[in-house]
Design an enzyme around this catalytic site. Structure first.
Site, PDB file in Angstrom:
ATOM      1  N   SER A 112     -36.420  57.665 -22.053  1.00 47.34           N
ATOM      2  CA  SER A 112     -37.032  58.875 -21.520  1.00 47.34           C
ATOM      3  C   SER A 112     -37.143  58.898 -20.000  1.00 47.34           C
ATOM      4  CB  SER A 112     -38.398  59.037 -22.172  1.00 47.34           C
ATOM      5  OG  SER A 112     -38.866  60.325 -21.966  1.00 47.34           O
ATOM      6  N   HIS A 113     -38.370  58.924 -19.503  1.00 45.54           N
ATOM      7  CA  HIS A 113     -38.594  59.057 -18.058  1.00 45.54           C
ATOM      8  C   HIS A 113     -38.542  57.712 -17.339  1.00 45.54           C
ATOM      9  CE1 HIS A 113     -42.288  58.037 -20.056  1.00 45.54           C
ATOM     10  NE2 HIS A 113     -42.748  57.560 -18.915  1.00 45.54           N
ATOM     11  N   ASP A 276     -36.678  65.409 -17.534  1.00 42.10           N
ATOM     12  CA  ASP A 276     -36.604  63.950 -17.492  1.00 42.10           C
ATOM     13  C   ASP A 276     -35.319  63.431 -18.148  1.00 42.10           C
ATOM     14  OD1 ASP A 276     -37.262  64.409 -20.166  1.00 42.10           O
ATOM     15  OD2 ASP A 276     -38.434  62.573 -20.332  1.00 42.10           O
ATOM     16  N   ASP A 278     -34.319  62.291 -21.062  1.00 43.22           N
ATOM     17  CA  ASP A 278     -33.852  62.766 -22.364  1.00 43.22           C
ATOM     18  C   ASP A 278     -34.147  64.245 -22.597  1.00 43.22           C
ATOM     19  OD1 ASP A 278     -36.573  62.143 -22.478  1.00 43.22           O
ATOM     20  OD2 ASP A 278     -36.523  61.795 -24.631  1.00 43.22           O
ATOM     21  N   ASP A 280     -36.917  66.156 -22.558  1.00 44.66           N
ATOM     22  CA  ASP A 280     -38.085  66.741 -23.235  1.00 44.66           C
ATOM     23  C   ASP A 280     -39.237  67.056 -22.279  1.00 44.66           C
ATOM     24  OD1 ASP A 280     -38.639  64.067 -22.873  1.00 44.66           O
ATOM     25  OD2 ASP A 280     -39.214  63.654 -24.945  1.00 44.66           O
ATOM     26  N   ARG A 281     -39.149  66.592 -21.019  1.00 40.13           N
ATOM     27  CA  ARG A 281     -40.225  66.913 -20.061  1.00 40.13           C
ATOM     28  C   ARG A 281     -39.765  67.969 -19.069  1.00 40.13           C
ATOM     29  NH1 ARG A 281     -43.560  61.628 -18.313  1.00 40.13           N
ATOM     30  NH2 ARG A 281     -43.607  60.621 -20.341  1.00 40.13           N
ATOM     31  N   LYS A 375     -41.184  67.756 -27.649  1.00 40.47           N
ATOM     32  CA  LYS A 375     -41.365  68.611 -26.492  1.00 40.47           C
ATOM     33  C   LYS A 375     -39.987  69.022 -25.986  1.00 40.47           C
ATOM     34  CE  LYS A 375     -42.473  64.537 -23.643  1.00 40.47           C
ATOM     35  NZ  LYS A 375     -42.812  63.455 -24.579  1.00 40.47           N
TER      36      LYS A 375
END
Ligand code: VG1
Ligand code: CO
Length: 539
Positions: A112-113, A276, A278, A280-281, A375
Site C-alpha cells: 500500500s502506502h 497511494d 495500491d 485505495d487512498r 476504500k
C-alpha cells in the site's frame, strides 16, 4: 508436474491492519511467500471449483511472488485465476472483479502506502468472497497455520506470460489475463455523472492527479484524460515503477510534496489529487487549500444527492474511531445510521453487506462506498469532481460552506515512528491502566468527560475488537492513541487530535490543537518514554 516440498515455519507471518506487510528482504527469504500462501489455501480448503483474482501494485518482487502464487494455486487445485495484465490490479479494481463476477476472493500484492524496492516493503492482502479483506478471525487462523506448516504444493512449470490477454492453462487450472482498467472504468461511469464532469473540463477546469509512480497511473489517465477530457499531462508520475521512482507513495502533506507545492503556488490548477501505492487512498486539494480526509468524508456524505448512483438515498455512514466526528453531524442532519469501527477497512464490510451503510471513511486518506468492499482513491476524486461540476463551486468554497453549516472539526494526526516495540507496548498498557483515574479530571480549560479503550461490537457477526484508547472532553474535543498495524519494523504510535468549533472557522489547525497536543503528550508521557520531542510525521 505437481510437487510437494518440505518447509519449516516462520514465526512472524501475522497479518496486521491490512494484510501481511514485511520488508522486501524478509519476504525474499526461502519459501517465505510459499509458507504464507499455502497456509491461506490450507485454511480455505476445498479449492476445487474456486476462482480467485490476482494482481498487485507493480512494486519490487511482485513479478516473482505472482508466479509463485499462480503455480501454487494450480497445484492446490484452484479452478481458475483471473489476473491483471502484467500483474497489475489496484486494490479497488480487484474488489470490483470479485464482486462483479462473484469470485471466491483474491490476492493483492502490495504494501500500500509503504515505500517499495529491495530496501522497502512488500505485502499481500487476502480478500474473501465478500470482496473485502478477510476478518480478523480468519487471519488469526491463517497465522496459527503458518506456525506449524510442514510442506507446500507447487506446479513445476515455466513462468506464465502475463502480458498476453486471454486464456491459458497451467497444471489443470484455467488462467484468464484481463485488462485491469476496463471493468473499473465501467463501474465509475455507472456511479458518476461523467457528462457533467466532461463539461467542466471542456469549460477549462484544470486538475493535477499525482499517481506517485504507483498503480493508479493507467486508471487515472484513461478516466481523467482520455474519457473526461482533462488536459494531457494532468496525470503525473503515471507509469507504475517497481521502486515508485524513489517516491513514498503515501498521498499526504509530507510525501506528496511536489503536488502540494504546485497547489500552493500561483501556477496551481483548480483541483489536485493523489493516490497511494495500491490506489485505495486519496488526497484532495484545491488552490491553496487542503481538505482533511475526515472533512472529505463528511462533505461527500452531505452531498450524496448530487451523484446519480446515490441520489435516491443512502444507507448510513461509518468511520474509524480515530477519524474526526465531522461525518457524525452530517449523519444526524440527514437522519441516517452512523457507526464507529476500529481502524482497518475490513471492519466496514459487514456493515455494507447488511445494508447498514453506504459510505465509509478513515482519517488516513481513505474514503469509499458499498460499490466495492475496499476504500477507493479514484472514486473519491470523481466524487469531488462531480460535486464541483454540479455546484460550480471550488474545493475551498465547498469546504468552507460545509463548516458554516456544521461547524469545523480541527483535526491532525501525529506519528511517532521507529519506537521499540517494548517501549510502545508498555506506553499503551500503562496509559490504559491510567484511564479510569483520568475520568472527570481537568487540564486548564479541558475537562475529561470519558477516558476508555475503544471497543467495537460488530452488530452482524457479534465479534468484539479492542483498538486504541480514547480520551473525550466536555467540549467535544478528543484524543485517540493507537499503535500502527501496517509497519514492517518497530512500532509507530499514532496520536489523533480533534477539536470542534462553531465560531472560529478560519484557525490554523496546529494552533487550534496546540493545547490538546500538549495534554495528549503529557498524559501518555510520550516524550520521556520514546525520547522523541516531536512527531516524525504530521498529517
Ligand atoms: C493504516 C491506517 C488505516 C488503514 C490502513 C491500511 O493502518 O491508519 O486507517 O486502513 O493503514 O491502509 P495503521 O494500522 O498503520 O494505522 V492501506 O492504504 O495500507 O490498505
Ligand atoms: Co493502500
Amino acid at each position: 508436474m505437481i510437487q510437494t516440498i518440505q518447509t519449516t515455519p516462520y514465526a512472524d507471518q501475522k497479518m496486521g491492519t491490512a494484510g501481511l506487510r514485511k520488508k522486501s528482504k524478509v519476504v525474499m527469504q526461502k519459501y517465505y511467500i510459499e509458507n504464507f500462501v499455502q497456509s491461506i489455501f490450507d485454511v480455505i480448503g476445498n479449492l476445487k471449483g474456486k476462482t480467485y483474482v490476482l494482481g498487485g501494485d507493480g512494486r519490487f518482487y511482485n513479478d516473482i511472488a505472482i508466479q509463485k502464487i499462480i503455480k501454487m494455486a494450480a497445484a492446490n487445485g484452484v479452478s481458475k485465476l483471473v489476473i491483471g495484465q502484467n500483474g497489475f490490479l489496484s486494490t479497488p479494481a480487484s474488489s470490483n472483479i470479485i464482486l462483479k463476477n462473484k469470485l471466491d476472493g483474491g490476492f493483492v500484492l502490495s504494501a500500500s502506502h509503504n515505500p517499495g524496492g529491495e530496501n522497502g516493503d512488500f505485502g499481500i492482502k487476502y480478500a474473501n468472497q465478500s470482496g473485502g479483506q478477510c476478518p480478523s478471525s480468519t487471519s488469526e487462523e491463517i497465522y496459527k497455520h503458518t506456525l506449524n506448516i510442514k510442506e507446500f504444493k507447487i506446479c513445476d512449470a515455466p513462468d506464465i506470460d502475463l502480458s498476453k490477454l486471454g486464456h491459458q492453462e497451467l497444471c489443470g487450472m484455467e488462467i484468464e489475463i484481463i485488462d485491469p482498467v476496463i471493468d473499473y472504468v465501467k463501474m465509475m461511469e455507472d456511479i458518476f455523472d461523467f457528462n457533467a464532469i466532461k463539461q467542466l473540463f471542456a469549460k477549462g477546469f484544470t486538475m493535477r492527479f499525482d499517481a506517485m509512480n504507483a498503480v493508479t497511473g493507467p486508471y487515472a489517465q484513461r478516466i481523467f484524460e482520455d474519457i473526461l477530457g482533462a488536459n494531457k499531462g494532468s496525470v503525473v508520475n503515471a507509469i507504475p515503477l517497481p521502486d515508485f521512482g524513489g517516491l513514498h507513495p503515501d498521498p499526504n502533506l509530507l510525501y506528496a510534496k511536489e503536488l502540494i507545492n504546485l497547489m500552493f503556488s500561483d501556477q496551481s490548477p483548480d483541483f489536485g489529487a493523489a493516490n497511494d501505492g495500491d490506489g485505495d487512498r486519496n488526497m484532495i486539494l484545491g488552490h491553496n487549500f487542503f481538505v482533511t480526509p475526515s472533512d472529505s468524508l463528511a462533505i461527500l456524505t452531505d452531498n450524496y444527492k448530487l451523484i446519480p448512483a446515490y441520489k435516491n438515498g443512502i444507507f448510513g455512514v461509518a468511520k474509524s474511531a480515530a477519524t474526526s466526528t465531522a461525518v457524525g453531524r452530517v449523519a444526524k442532519a440527514h437522519n441516517i445510521g452512523y457507526y464507529e469501527v476500529p481502524t482497518g477497512w475490513k471492519y466496514f464490510v459487514n456493515l455494507m453487506d447488511s445494508n447498514r451503510i453506504t459510505f465509509c471513511g478513515e482519517e488516513s486518506f481513505g474514503t469509499g462506498s458499498s460499490h466495492i468492499r475496499e476504500k477507493d482513491g479514484i472514486w473519491a476524486v470523481l466524487f469531488w469532481l462531480n460535486i464541483i461540476a454540479a455546484t460550480g463551486k471550488s474545493v475551498e468554497q465547498i469546504t468552507r460552506e460545509h463548516w458554516q453549516k456544521y461547524g469545523r472539526s480541527y483535526y491532525m494526526r501525529f506519528d511517532f515512528e521507529g519506537i521499540s516495540t517494548d517501549v510502545a507496548d508498555k506506553l499503551m498498557a500503562d496509559l490504559e491502566a491510567k484511564l479510569p483515574s483520568l475520568n472527570g479530571k481537568s487540564f486548564e480549560n479541558y475537562h475529561i468527560s470519558n477516558a476508555a479503550p475503544f471497543i467495537y461490537n460488530d452488530p452482524v457477526d457479534h465479534s468484539s475488537t479492542k483498538n486504541g484508547l480514547i480520551i473525550k472532553f466536555a467540549d467535544g474535543s478528543r484524543i485517540v492513541y493507537r499503535l500502527s498495524g501496517t509497519g514492517s519494523s518497530g512500532a509507530t504510535l499514532r496520536v489523533y487530535l480533534e477539536k470542534y468549533d462553531t465560531k472560529n472557522l478560519n484557525g490554523d489547525p496546529l494552533k487550534m490543537l496546540e493545547n490538546i497536543l500538549e495534554i495528549a503528550l503529557n498524559i501518555a508521557e510520550v516524550q520521556t518514554r520514546t525520547g522523541k520531542q516531536h512527531a516524525d510525521v504530521i498529517t
